[in-house]
Design a protein around this motif. Structure first.
Motif, PDB file in Angstrom:
ATOM      1  N   UNK A  19      -0.508   1.597   5.858  1.00 25.36           N
ATOM      2  CA  UNK A  19      -0.936   2.644   6.677  1.00 25.36           C
ATOM      3  C   UNK A  19      -0.749   2.382   8.315  1.00 25.36           C
ATOM      4  N   UNK A  20      -1.266   0.888   8.554  1.00 26.85           N
ATOM      5  CA  UNK A  20      -1.216   0.814  10.207  1.00 26.85           C
ATOM      6  C   UNK A  20       0.231   0.829  10.542  1.00 26.85           C
ATOM      7  N   UNK A  21       1.231   0.503   9.893  1.00 32.63           N
ATOM      8  CA  UNK A  21       2.645   0.553  10.170  1.00 32.63           C
ATOM      9  C   UNK A  21       3.096   2.175  10.076  1.00 32.63           C
ATOM     10  N   UNK A  22       2.622   2.848   9.141  1.00 32.77           N
ATOM     11  CA  UNK A  22       2.687   4.212   9.406  1.00 32.77           C
ATOM     12  C   UNK A  22       2.420   4.904  10.524  1.00 32.77           C
ATOM     13  N   UNK A  23       0.933   4.577  10.912  1.00 32.94           N
ATOM     14  CA  UNK A  23       0.492   5.152  12.036  1.00 32.94           C
ATOM     15  C   UNK A  23       1.406   4.734  13.256  1.00 32.94           C
ATOM     16  N   UNK A  24       1.876   3.606  13.518  1.00 35.18           N
ATOM     17  CA  UNK A  24       2.747   3.160  14.571  1.00 35.18           C
ATOM     18  C   UNK A  24       3.815   4.023  14.489  1.00 35.18           C
ATOM     19  N   UNK A  45      -9.074   5.431   5.087  1.00 35.57           N
ATOM     20  CA  UNK A  45      -9.890   4.336   5.809  1.00 35.57           C
ATOM     21  C   UNK A  45      -9.318   3.986   7.079  1.00 35.57           C
ATOM     22  N   UNK A  46      -7.576   3.708   6.805  1.00 33.13           N
ATOM     23  CA  UNK A  46      -6.873   3.032   7.844  1.00 33.13           C
ATOM     24  C   UNK A  46      -5.952   4.220   8.671  1.00 33.13           C
ATOM     25  N   UNK A  47      -5.805   5.279   7.999  1.00 34.65           N
ATOM     26  CA  UNK A  47      -4.862   6.555   8.825  1.00 34.65           C
ATOM     27  C   UNK A  47      -5.430   7.003   9.914  1.00 34.65           C
ATOM     28  N   UNK A  48      -4.902   7.108  10.959  1.00 34.17           N
ATOM     29  CA  UNK A  48      -5.277   7.680  12.183  1.00 34.17           C
ATOM     30  C   UNK A  48      -4.432   8.672  12.537  1.00 34.17           C
TER      31      UNK A  48
END
Length: 334
Positions: A19-24, A45-48
């Motif tokens: 998810x953090x890679x997706x955010x980037x 929880x991790x998706x911004x």
């Protein structure tokens, strides 16, 4: 808009790293839309990111120790299977997972489907070279055994990928062998050599030895799946061992080693970057009707971002569509 289906539950650090890679990726690329398949509460929880991203909830996932073919058949609502089905049904253009490699290969074959004319899709990855240019290699383990016809197709597919995705004009294609002479190798290698020599659509440079791979001897390396997988793991292991030994030597070398490190810090960072294949993205199961890309099981957010970037480039270049057209023509003419 390029629609990418992502298995959010696959990999050692899922769903956090995924998810953090997706955010980037969503922050950098305005022309992609991400579909995240997996546990909605854990993903949120991790998706911004709030735009061009959707969550398709499922409690089911394929584990690393699941038997691939059985898992695909029995876990029909697993995050990986749902992501592959989205591609099959045209709701997504590509699928990405850091999960069970064998299961993703099975999902690619049985759900997404292979290109008409391709006998066996191969696993392709871009590996590092000392000049930083890298080389594409396949098969890296999708098949334990291959025929000369399979390797011939890998050469054409690899050349297609290097030209369209990595922007290399007239990629040099080499056949991995135990010597550079035309007469070298077992019957499989000799038969493959003759096929590649007669293939007008590629720039075949002949046999290449494993010791020359990291020196940039070719842009595309063709190997059977068993050999290719062994080479891949050797390259990975060697890179990790070199960096580990350097770190250990500095830590145990006393104050002189630590002062020396201060002077060599930039050079060592450059070496680490050269040996780091995470920037190149994931391994592509090439020969299917859509991009199916396997990120490393231990991928962090940076690796996931790089893999999404790779998928985006594949979709932009329409490399799969061009492969479908090429092999369909070949099949129809036979």
């Amino acid at each position: 808009m390029k629609k990418i289906a992502v298995d959010a539950m696959g990999g050692d650090h899922a769903p956090k790293a995924i998810v953090e890679g997706v955010n980037q990726a969503l922050a950098i690329f305005s022309d992609i839309e991400i579909q995240l398949y997996g546990d909605e509460a854990k993903i949120k929880h991790y998706l911004t990111a709030t735009e061009r991203v959707s969550i398709i909830h499922t409690d089911e996932k394929i584990n690393s120790d699941d038997e691939p073919a059985k898992a695909i058949r029995r876990k029909k609502n697993a995050s990986m299977v749902l992501a592959a089905r989205a591609v099959k049904e045209g709701r997504a253009d590509a699928v990405l997972s850091a999960g069970n490699t064998g299961a993703l290969l099975a999902a690619g074959l049985f759900v997404v489907g292979r290109i008409k004319g391709i006998e066996r899709p191969g696993l392709l990855s871009t590996l590092p070279t000392v000049d930083g240019q890298g080389f594409d290699m396949l098969d890296l383990g999708a098949n334990a055994e291959n025929t000369a016809s399979h390797l011939h197709q890998y050469a054409v597919l690899g050349s297609f990928y290097a030209e369209n995705v990595r922007g290399i004009a007239k990629p040099r294609v080499g056949l991995l062998n135990n010597g550079t002479e035309e007469s070298k190798g077992d019957p499989l290698r000799k038969e493959t050599y003759a096929l590649l020599l007669a293939e007008d659509s590629i720039h075949f440079v002949g046999n290449v030895e494993a010791r020359e791979l990291l020196n940039g001897v070719a842009d595309v390396i063709v190997a059977d799946g068993f050999t290719g997988n062994a080479v891949l793991k050797t390259v990975e292991g060697t890179a990790m061992s070199i960096m580990g030994q350097l770190k250990s030597a500095i830590e145990k070398g006393g104050w002189k080693a630590k002062i020396g490190y201060l002077f060599m810090k930039d050079a060592l960072r450059s070496l680490k970057k050269t040996l780091d294949y995470s920037d190149a993205g994931g391994a592509v199961l090439f020969g299917l009707n859509a991009p199916v890309v396997k990120a490393h099981g231990s991928s962090d957010a940076k690796s996931i971002f790089s893999t999404i970037k790779q998928v985006r480039t594949m979709l932009d270049s329409q490399v799969v569509k061009k492969s479908v057209e090429k092999f369909s023509i070949k099949e129809d003419s036979q």
